[in-house]
Design a protein around this motif. Structure first.
Motif, PDB file in Angstrom:
ATOM      1  N   SER A 388       0.829  -1.207   0.000  1.00 23.35           N
ATOM      2  CA  SER A 388       0.000   0.000   0.000  1.00 23.35           C
ATOM      3  C   SER A 388       0.859   1.251   0.000  1.00 23.35           C
ATOM      4  O   SER A 388       0.552   2.225   0.689  1.00 23.35           O
ATOM      5  CB  SER A 388      -0.905   0.041   1.234  1.00 23.35           C
ATOM      6  OG  SER A 388      -1.622  -1.096   1.393  1.00 23.35           O
ATOM      7  N   ALA A 389       1.923   1.228  -0.763  1.00 25.26           N
ATOM      8  CA  ALA A 389       2.856   2.353  -0.720  1.00 25.26           C
ATOM      9  C   ALA A 389       3.522   2.546  -2.065  1.00 25.26           C
ATOM     10  O   ALA A 389       3.521   1.669  -2.930  1.00 25.26           O
ATOM     11  CB  ALA A 389       3.921   2.120   0.358  1.00 25.26           C
ATOM     12  N   ASP A 404       3.131   6.370   1.896  1.00 24.84           N
ATOM     13  CA  ASP A 404       1.819   5.724   2.009  1.00 24.84           C
ATOM     14  C   ASP A 404       0.899   6.235   0.907  1.00 24.84           C
ATOM     15  O   ASP A 404       0.458   7.383   0.929  1.00 24.84           O
ATOM     16  CB  ASP A 404       1.234   6.024   3.391  1.00 24.84           C
ATOM     17  CG  ASP A 404      -0.077   5.295   3.654  1.00 24.84           C
ATOM     18  OD1 ASP A 404      -0.767   4.933   2.692  1.00 24.84           O
ATOM     19  OD2 ASP A 404      -0.407   5.087   4.828  1.00 24.84           O
ATOM     20  N   ALA A 406      -2.416   4.653  -1.755  1.00 30.32           N
ATOM     21  CA  ALA A 406      -3.294   3.532  -2.054  1.00 30.32           C
ATOM     22  C   ALA A 406      -3.375   3.295  -3.555  1.00 30.32           C
ATOM     23  O   ALA A 406      -3.662   4.214  -4.325  1.00 30.32           O
ATOM     24  CB  ALA A 406      -4.697   3.794  -1.495  1.00 30.32           C
ATOM     25  N   GLY A 429      -4.382   7.621   0.462  1.00 31.36           N
ATOM     26  CA  GLY A 429      -3.152   7.370   1.204  1.00 31.36           C
ATOM     27  C   GLY A 429      -2.736   8.585   2.008  1.00 31.36           C
ATOM     28  O   GLY A 429      -3.042   9.727   1.651  1.00 31.36           O
TER      29      GLY A 429
END
Length: 448
Positions: A388-389, A404, A406, A429
Motif C-alpha cells: 500500500s505504498a 503511504d 493507495a 493514502g
C-alpha cells in the motif's frame, strides 16, 4: 356608551401590547439573530427562506492554481489534478521548464470540461498553467517537431465512429490535422517533414500511413502499408531504420498458437513476417519488445516460465534464456544505457538490470516493487507500487523512500535540481491529499 376610567386603561394597555407584538414580528428578521447568523424560516406557504442579501456568493472553482505543501514531510509540494471519476495519463513529457501531461478523464467536472482526452501543463514550481481538451477518448500522444501529435476516438459506442489527429504546440494551441480511418495505436516522427501513423483497422491487422506536413498545417496522407494476419495482433512498437520500418507485435490464436512477430517493410510496400514462438511447448507470449545494440530484446513467457529473448537485426539469429519462474506481467525500460526488466510474480515483483551484452543482475533493493517508471539520475530511480505504498529506489546511492499511497501507479518523472518529480495516480493514502473521487492524478516533488 360612556367608558369609565378602568375600561379606558384596559383598552390602552391592549393597544400597547398589540403594537409591541407587531413591531417584534416586523423587526425580528433583522435584529433577532446573532451577528453572522442568517435569518431563516418558513414563509406563508411553508417554504424555507433565507435572506438573499446575507448569503455569501458561491465559491469559484480555480483550475489554474498553485501547488500545495505535501501532506507529509517527505513530499515538498503536491499538484492535484482532479475529477470525480478515474483519471489516467498516456504521456508525460518535460520540455523547457514545463511538464506536459496527456491523458483521459471519465467525467466532466472539476478540472475537466468534458469526458475524454486532456492536456494539463504544470510549471517547475508545481503551478497548473493550462488545460486543453480534445474531442473523444485519447488513444495515442507523441512528441513531434514543434509540439505533440494526439489521436482520439469519437463516439465509439454509437453507429458512427470518428477518428481524429491533432497537433498541439508547446503553448497549447491545437489544430485538427487529419482524420484516420481507424483507431491510432502509435505516431512516429520520421524526419522534419513526415510522420508515420499506425492504426488498427481490425483485431488481425495494422495499417502504417506516412503523412507529409502541409503548408496549411494539415497532414496529407501519402504511402501506406496494410499488414494482415490470420492471428490476433497486439501492438508493441514500430521502429524506423533508414527507409525501412520494423513493427513488433504479438501474434496469437489461443490455445494453439502464440509468438513474437516482427514485420519489416518500406512504406507503400508489402510486409515480411518473422515469427518467434509457435505451438505446444514453443508457445511464446511476449510482454515487451525493445531494440538493443545487436537487434531486439523481449520479455516473454515460454513454456509457462519467464524468458529473455534476443533477435538480431537481420532476423537470422534467435536466442532465448529461461529464468526458471512464473510471472503474471512484465515491463521493459531503457535508461542511462541500461535496460530494466520488471517481472510481476505471485510472491512479488523482480527487477533485473541488463546491459547491451544481455548480462543481467537482480536489483535486490527493488524486490517486491511493481516498478512502473524508471527515471534518469546518476544511476536510475525505480518507482513503483509496494503493497500500500509508493517505493522510490535510487540505484546509484543505494537509498529508498517509501510513501503511504493507495493503489499507486507511476506514469513518469524526471530530476529537477535536487528534487525528483513524479507523475502518478492513486486512490488515496496518508502521503497525498484526499482524491475527489475514484482515481486522481498527482504531481509530487520529493527529495531523495
Amino acid at each position: 356608551m360612556r367608558l369609565n376610567r378602568k375600561q379606558t386603561f384596559v383598552i390602552v394597555f391592549l393597544n400597547v401590547v398589540i403594537a409591541a407584538l407587531v413591531a417584534f414580528i416586523l423587526l425580528y428578521p433583522r435584529f433577532g439573530k446573532a451577528d453572522g447568523e442568517q435569518p431563516s424560516g418558513p414563509d406563508i406557504d411553508g417554504n424555507d427562506v433565507t435572506d438573499p442579501t446575507d448569503t455569501p456568493p458561491d465559491e469559484v472553482y480555480v483550475k489554474l492554481r498553485d501547488a500545495t505543501s505535501g501532506a507529509v514531510e517527505e513530499v515538498i509540494r503536491e499538484t492535484h489534478i482532479q475529477g470525480s471519476g478515474d483519471e489516467t495519463a498516456l504521456l508525460t513529457q518535460y520540455v523547457n521548464g514545463t511538464l506536459y501531461i496527456f491523458g483521459n478523464a471519465t467525467v466532466s467536472d472539476y478540472d475537466f470540461d468534458s469526458y475524454g482526452g486532456f492536456l494539463c501543463t504544470v510549471s517547475d514550481i508545481g503551478k497548473i498553467t493550462s488545460f486543453t481538451y480534445y474531442d473523444g477518448r485519447m488513444t495515442a500522444a507523441k512528441l513531434v517537431n514543434g509540439g505533440f501529435a494526439v489521436a482520439t476516438v469519437v463516439n465509439a459506442d454509437s453507429d458512427k465512429t470518428n477518428y481524429k489527429l491533432y497537433v498541439t504546440d508547446f503553448s497549447g494551441e491545437t489544430i485538427e490535422v487529419a482524420s484516420p480511418s481507424a483507431a491510432v495505436e502509435d505516431i512516429i516522427t520520421v524526419d522534419g517533414t513526415i510522420a508515420a501513423v499506425i492504426t488498427r483497422p481490425t483485431l488481425t491487422s495494422f495499417m502504417l500511413t506516412e503523412y507529409s506536413f502541409g503548408a496549411d498545417g494539415k497532414w496529407n496522407s501519402e504511402r501506406s502499408t496494410h499488414i494482415s494476419s490470420g492471428y490476433t495482433l497486439d501492438y508493441f512498437d514500430c521502429f524506423c531504420l533508414g527507409d525501412k520500418y520494423i513493427l513488433a507485435a504479438r501474434a496469437y490464436s489461443l490455445p494453439r498458437y502464440d509468438s513474437i512477430v516482427f514485420y519489416t517493410f518500406a512504406a507503400g510496400g508489402d510486409a515480411s513476417a518473422h515469427f518467434y514462438g509457435g505451438s505446444s511447448e514453443n508457445l511464446m507470449q511476449p510482454y515487451a519488445v525493445m531494440p538493443y545494440a545487436n537487434g531486439f530484446i523481449a520479455l516473454a513467457r515460454r513454456d509457462g516460465v519467464a524468458a529473455i529473448v534476443t533477435v538480431d537485426y537481420a532476423f537470422l539469429n534467435y536466442r532465448r534464456e529461461l529464468l526458471g519462474f512464473i510471472f503474471t506481467d512484465a515491463r521493459l525500460f531503457f535508461r542511462n544505457d541500461k535496460y530494466y526488466a520488471v517481472l510481476d510474480c505471485p510472491d512479488g515483483s523482480v527487477t533485473y538490470e541488463i546491459d547491451n551484452n544481455v548480462s543481467r543482475k537482480i536489483i535486490s533493493a527493488a524486490d517486491g516493487v511493481a516498478v512502473s517508471a524508471v527515471i534518469n539520475s546518476n544511476g536510475a530511480m525505480l518507482a513503483g507500487k509496494a503493497d500500500s505504498a509508493l517505493k522510490l529506489t535510487d540505484t546509484a546511492a543505494a537509498r529508498a523512500l517509501v510513501l503511504d499511497m493507495a493503489d499507486v501507479k507511476v506514469f513518469g518523472g524526471y530530476r529537477l535540481g535536487d528534487e525528483t518529480v513524479l507523475v502518478l495516480s492513486a486512490t488515496g493514502g496518508a502521503a497525498l491529499s484526499a482524491p475527489i473521487g475514484g482515481r486522481d492524478i498527482y504531481v509530487i516533488a520529493v527529495n531523495i
